[in-house]
Design an enzyme around this catalytic site. Sequence first.
Site, mmCIF file in Angstrom:
data_model
loop_
_atom_site.group_PDB
_atom_site.id
_atom_site.type_symbol
_atom_site.label_atom_id
_atom_site.label_comp_id
_atom_site.label_asym_id
_atom_site.label_seq_id
_atom_site.Cartn_x
_atom_site.Cartn_y
_atom_site.Cartn_z
ATOM 1 N N ASP A 1 24.260 64.203 -30.512
ATOM 2 C CA ASP A 1 25.360 63.251 -30.842
ATOM 3 C C ASP A 1 24.863 62.539 -32.269
ATOM 4 O OD1 ASP A 1 23.334 61.812 -29.645
ATOM 5 O OD2 ASP A 1 24.539 60.033 -29.340
ATOM 6 N N GLU B 1 22.279 59.827 -27.080
ATOM 7 C CA GLU B 1 20.889 59.216 -27.570
ATOM 8 C C GLU B 1 21.321 57.925 -28.471
ATOM 9 O OE1 GLU B 1 17.652 58.248 -30.421
ATOM 10 O OE2 GLU B 1 19.637 58.708 -30.940
#
Length: 403
Positions: free
Chosen positions: A77, A142
């Site tokens: 991400d 994350e």
Amino acid sequence: MNKALELAYKYKNEIVKFMSKLIKAKSYSGQEKEVVHVIKEEMEKVGFDEIKIDGLGNIIGKIGNGKYKIAMDAHIDTVDVGNEKLWEKDPFSGDFDEKWVYGRGASDQKAGMCSMVYGAKILKELGLFDDFTLYITGTVMEEDCDGLCWRYIVEKEHLKPDFVVITEPTSLNIYRGHRGRIEFRIRTTGLSAHASAPERGVNAIYKMAKIINEIEKLNDRLKSDSFLGKGTIVVSQIFFKSPSHNAVPDECEIQIDRRITEGETKETVFAEIKDVFKRAGIKDAEIIELEYKKPSYTGEIFPTEKYFPVWTFPEDSFIVQAAKKNYIDVFGKEPFIDKWTFSTNGTVTAGVYEIPTVGFGPGEERFAHAPNEKVEIEHLVKAAAFYATFPKTIVELLKTRRG
């Protein structure tokens, strides 16, 4: 030249093309579905033994079937692009030239994902197998909640590796830890009254102002560690409740980002905050612990406290020495050993589960979360060679030590 490095240069064009595809697949936290399928397609192409997408949406590629479980991790991400006017190129163009690949996630941290996949290809091609099972993980969310993905992998997928490599950007250096952090809020309450007669009320913002003043002073008093550096505390956001624009506010909250150095814990942090309340003369302020509950792109919700422990491994520890040996074998020189400024999934693999963890990644920290993010192609190639050889190095050293 080391054989793995030689082969990595042979695959340079394929590595760059894959990196470009990864950047083109926009993947903000909780929106990683497209990039997961790009990774899956490439894993299939290079010949992973097994590929799985778990319930949270992490992609896990497997090679080998040996005793020791070794995981190499990249979060897939990214943060948002911010002000697009500050970007010289389209953040999702995946443009590249002879030296760089450009775009959001280039260094933080799709570069690690790219190099890991081709490291696995090189490992298989050179037959660098031993008594290990290698897991290549592309993990989600994350940026919103460090390590949530690994809590899920360990607790729900029942995969707990013996060793972990975090591939966040290290400029091809070896990193052995970083500070932890905790996010929480502080709340003050008051009594609303008409703003024309403030003496009838109790202003929650004024109470909070005294606390904020003491927090600023606390930052200067926080302890420092010779390796990790100083703990920090920042008021990052402020919120309030009030009946109207012309009323005394009856509630105020602030968001705190507290970076934790060696020897500090959630308990020590909260004790300091209670002392702040005392110094500010505010007896009824509250500490509000935070939990992350955002659904992943699969719809899965995995509530996780927003506490991310500090972690380090000594320079003479097995995992750091194994990384050092592998670096010398691949690149023919001594590595620089350091730590990250920011936090990574290592806060859970090492900080929570105490799994021997080390960092090595392509890209530079200075490009993380910044406009005009980019990664050097040379980094992608060299990291792939390191990842190809490291699992065998770990197992060979284990056999030597237990020999």
